[in-house]
Design a protein around this motif. Structure first.
Motif, PDB file in Angstrom:
ATOM      1  N   GLN A 195       0.820  -1.212   0.000  1.00  9.09           N
ATOM      2  CA  GLN A 195       0.000   0.000   0.000  1.00  9.09           C
ATOM      3  C   GLN A 195       0.853   1.261   0.000  1.00  9.09           C
ATOM      4  O   GLN A 195       0.309   2.378   0.074  1.00  9.09           O
ATOM      5  N   LEU A 196       2.171   1.115  -0.110  1.00  8.46           N
ATOM      6  CA  LEU A 196       3.075   2.262  -0.067  1.00  8.46           C
ATOM      7  C   LEU A 196       2.692   3.362  -1.054  1.00  8.46           C
ATOM      8  O   LEU A 196       2.662   4.546  -0.679  1.00  8.46           O
ATOM      9  N   PRO A 197       2.382   3.048  -2.333  1.00  9.02           N
ATOM     10  CA  PRO A 197       2.001   4.130  -3.251  1.00  9.02           C
ATOM     11  C   PRO A 197       0.769   4.907  -2.799  1.00  9.02           C
ATOM     12  O   PRO A 197       0.709   6.133  -2.962  1.00  9.02           O
ATOM     13  N   MET A 214      11.541  12.408  -1.831  1.00  5.48           N
ATOM     14  CA  MET A 214      11.705  10.974  -2.024  1.00  5.48           C
ATOM     15  C   MET A 214      12.926  10.670  -2.894  1.00  5.48           C
ATOM     16  O   MET A 214      13.623   9.675  -2.664  1.00  5.48           O
ATOM     17  N   ARG A 215      13.177  11.504  -3.888  1.00  5.56           N
ATOM     18  CA  ARG A 215      14.374  11.296  -4.710  1.00  5.56           C
ATOM     19  C   ARG A 215      15.641  11.543  -3.899  1.00  5.56           C
ATOM     20  O   ARG A 215      16.656  10.851  -4.076  1.00  5.56           O
ATOM     21  N   HIS A 216      15.588  12.543  -3.020  1.00 12.16           N
ATOM     22  CA  HIS A 216      16.752  12.879  -2.190  1.00 12.16           C
ATOM     23  C   HIS A 216      17.122  11.718  -1.267  1.00 12.16           C
ATOM     24  O   HIS A 216      18.314  11.450  -1.040  1.00 12.16           O
ATOM     25  N   PHE A 217      16.106  11.026  -0.746  1.00 17.28           N
ATOM     26  CA  PHE A 217      16.350   9.919   0.189  1.00 17.28           C
ATOM     27  C   PHE A 217      16.264   8.556  -0.508  1.00 17.28           C
ATOM     28  O   PHE A 217      16.048   7.543   0.154  1.00 17.28           O
ATOM     29  N   ARG A 218      16.459   8.535  -1.831  1.00 13.54           N
ATOM     30  CA  ARG A 218      16.365   7.278  -2.576  1.00 13.54           C
ATOM     31  C   ARG A 218      17.398   6.249  -2.084  1.00 13.54           C
ATOM     32  O   ARG A 218      17.082   5.081  -1.903  1.00 13.54           O
ATOM     33  N   ARG A 219      18.630   6.705  -1.872  1.00 14.45           N
ATOM     34  CA  ARG A 219      19.677   5.776  -1.418  1.00 14.45           C
ATOM     35  C   ARG A 219      19.387   5.260  -0.019  1.00 14.45           C
ATOM     36  O   ARG A 219      19.613   4.078   0.279  1.00 14.45           O
ATOM     37  N   HIS A 220      18.894   6.146   0.833  1.00 12.63           N
ATOM     38  CA  HIS A 220      18.541   5.708   2.180  1.00 12.63           C
ATOM     39  C   HIS A 220      17.410   4.687   2.126  1.00 12.63           C
ATOM     40  O   HIS A 220      17.414   3.688   2.863  1.00 12.63           O
ATOM     41  N   LEU A 251       8.213  -0.472  -5.998  1.00 12.04           N
ATOM     42  CA  LEU A 251       7.077   0.214  -5.375  1.00 12.04           C
ATOM     43  C   LEU A 251       7.486   1.613  -4.928  1.00 12.04           C
ATOM     44  O   LEU A 251       6.696   2.564  -5.035  1.00 12.04           O
ATOM     45  N   TYR A 252       8.698   1.738  -4.413  1.00 14.53           N
ATOM     46  CA  TYR A 252       9.194   3.054  -3.994  1.00 14.53           C
ATOM     47  C   TYR A 252       9.300   3.990  -5.194  1.00 14.53           C
ATOM     48  O   TYR A 252       8.902   5.162  -5.114  1.00 14.53           O
ATOM     49  N   GLU A 253       9.828   3.482  -6.311  1.00 16.10           N
ATOM     50  CA  GLU A 253       9.925   4.301  -7.518  1.00 16.10           C
ATOM     51  C   GLU A 253       8.533   4.681  -8.033  1.00 16.10           C
ATOM     52  O   GLU A 253       8.320   5.808  -8.494  1.00 16.10           O
ATOM     53  N   ILE A 256       7.259   7.562  -6.073  1.00 18.97           N
ATOM     54  CA  ILE A 256       7.804   8.850  -6.514  1.00 18.97           C
ATOM     55  C   ILE A 256       6.976   9.396  -7.669  1.00 18.97           C
ATOM     56  O   ILE A 256       6.651  10.588  -7.713  1.00 18.97           O
ATOM     57  N   PHE A 257       6.624   8.529  -8.591  1.00 16.63           N
ATOM     58  CA  PHE A 257       5.784   8.927  -9.722  1.00 16.63           C
ATOM     59  C   PHE A 257       4.422   9.424  -9.230  1.00 16.63           C
ATOM     60  O   PHE A 257       3.896  10.426  -9.730  1.00 16.63           O
ATOM     61  N   VAL A 258       3.852   8.721  -8.244  1.00 17.13           N
ATOM     62  CA  VAL A 258       2.555   9.112  -7.679  1.00 17.13           C
ATOM     63  C   VAL A 258       2.658  10.481  -7.026  1.00 17.13           C
ATOM     64  O   VAL A 258       1.788  11.351  -7.202  1.00 17.13           O
ATOM     65  N   SER A 259       3.720  10.697  -6.250  1.00 14.62           N
ATOM     66  CA  SER A 259       3.913  11.985  -5.576  1.00 14.62           C
ATOM     67  C   SER A 259       4.081  13.113  -6.591  1.00 14.62           C
ATOM     68  O   SER A 259       3.556  14.221  -6.399  1.00 14.62           O
ATOM     69  N   ALA A 260       4.805  12.831  -7.687  1.00 17.61           N
ATOM     70  CA  ALA A 260       4.990  13.841  -8.733  1.00 17.61           C
ATOM     71  C   ALA A 260       3.660  14.170  -9.408  1.00 17.61           C
ATOM     72  O   ALA A 260       3.396  15.329  -9.754  1.00 17.61           O
TER      73      ALA A 260
END
Length: 270
Positions: A195-197, A214-220, A251-253, A256-260
């Motif tokens: 349900q993350l998105p 979310m892009r800034h903390f992608r590596r984290h 799902l995380y990526e 990011i698309f959803v947030s954009a």
């Protein structure tokens, strides 16, 4: 503006409306739970106990993968454990509780739809228009997570735990409740994790999360996802952990698309 064709409702009216949504949801769960209870062999032999046998679909696919990559250790040919029920009422209560859980999982799209029908009239027209796919999205993500947990995460964990021994003299004889607890925990955790998105969508609408953040903390996030994969699959096998981690990272990526998308909608409205 909000739905003007709805008359003003008092607090008691809202409670009455909510009560009927809950009643219909409970009826759906009970009906499907009864069906699951009657179909005992399918529910337990085919579904619940499926990952406890070497002929399970996932283990067959792992053996095929082992041949392709020439890594024999990936092939699961046997599971060194037996399942026992040590309580007089253990099998009956397990049958009852798992039937109810199965009824809830199957009825989840309808239950969420009932909840959405209660919430939707209180939203503005623009909000209802944007979120009209909420029921389909949440249901699809939940059921996809359930399938991912059942066919990927749970079998990998069960295989590792079943074959792990601290001494050859110790025989693995697991209680039925212990086995089911591991299986259901893995499966439901994945259903919620997927349900993350939708969570990101809600947080983005509230202005708490942005695509830049979310892009800034992608590596984290990648490190956290690897830790989650290591917890869900206790096997030290790196490939098994990657099989779990990659879909979560995707799902995380997607989030990011959803947030954009939410950010673009806000800019257009302004």
């Amino acid at each position: 503006m909000k739905n003007d064709d709805l008359k003003e409702m008092t607090f008691i009216d809202h409670l009455e409306e909510l009560r009927w949504h809950v009643i219909r949801s409970v009826i759906a769960i009970v009906v499907l739970a009864v069906v699951a209870f009657v179909e005992k062999r399918i529910l337990f032999h085919e579904i619940i106990l499926g990952p406890s046998r070497p002929d399970f679909w996932t283990y067959k696919m792992m053996c095929q993968l082992a041949q392709i990559v020439d890594q024999p250790f990936l092939c699961v040919e046997q599971l060194n454990f037996t399942i026992q029920s040590r309580n007089m009422t253990g099998q009956f209560t397990t049958h009852l509780s798992i039937s109810i859980l199965a009824g809830f999982v199957i009825a989840f799209p309808y239950v969420f739809w009932e909840l959405w029908r209660f919430i939707a009239p209180g939203l503005y027209h623009e909000e209802r228009k944007i979120t009209r796919w909420a029921v389909l999205s949440v249901s699809t993500l939940f059921l996809t997570g359930i399938l991912f947990g059942y066919y990927i995460v749970a079998p990998l964990s069960i295989n590792f735990l079943a074959n792990y021994q601290i001494d050859e003299s110790i025989i693995n004889e697991f209680d039925l409740l212990s086995y089911i607890e591991v299986l259901t925990m893995m499966v439901l955790a994945c259903g919620l994790m997927f349900q993350l998105p939708m969570v990101v969508y809600a947080l983005s609408k509230a202005g708490i999360v942005t695509p830049h953040l979310m892009r800034h903390f992608r590596r984290h996030a990648a490190v956290v996802i690897l830790l989650i994969a290591a917890i869900l699959t206790p096997s030290p096998d790196v490939m098994s952990q990657l099989i779990v981690a990659i879909p979560i990272y995707l799902l995380y990526e997607l989030s990011i698309f959803v947030s954009a998308y939410v950010e673009r909608q806000k800019l257009r409205s302004n």
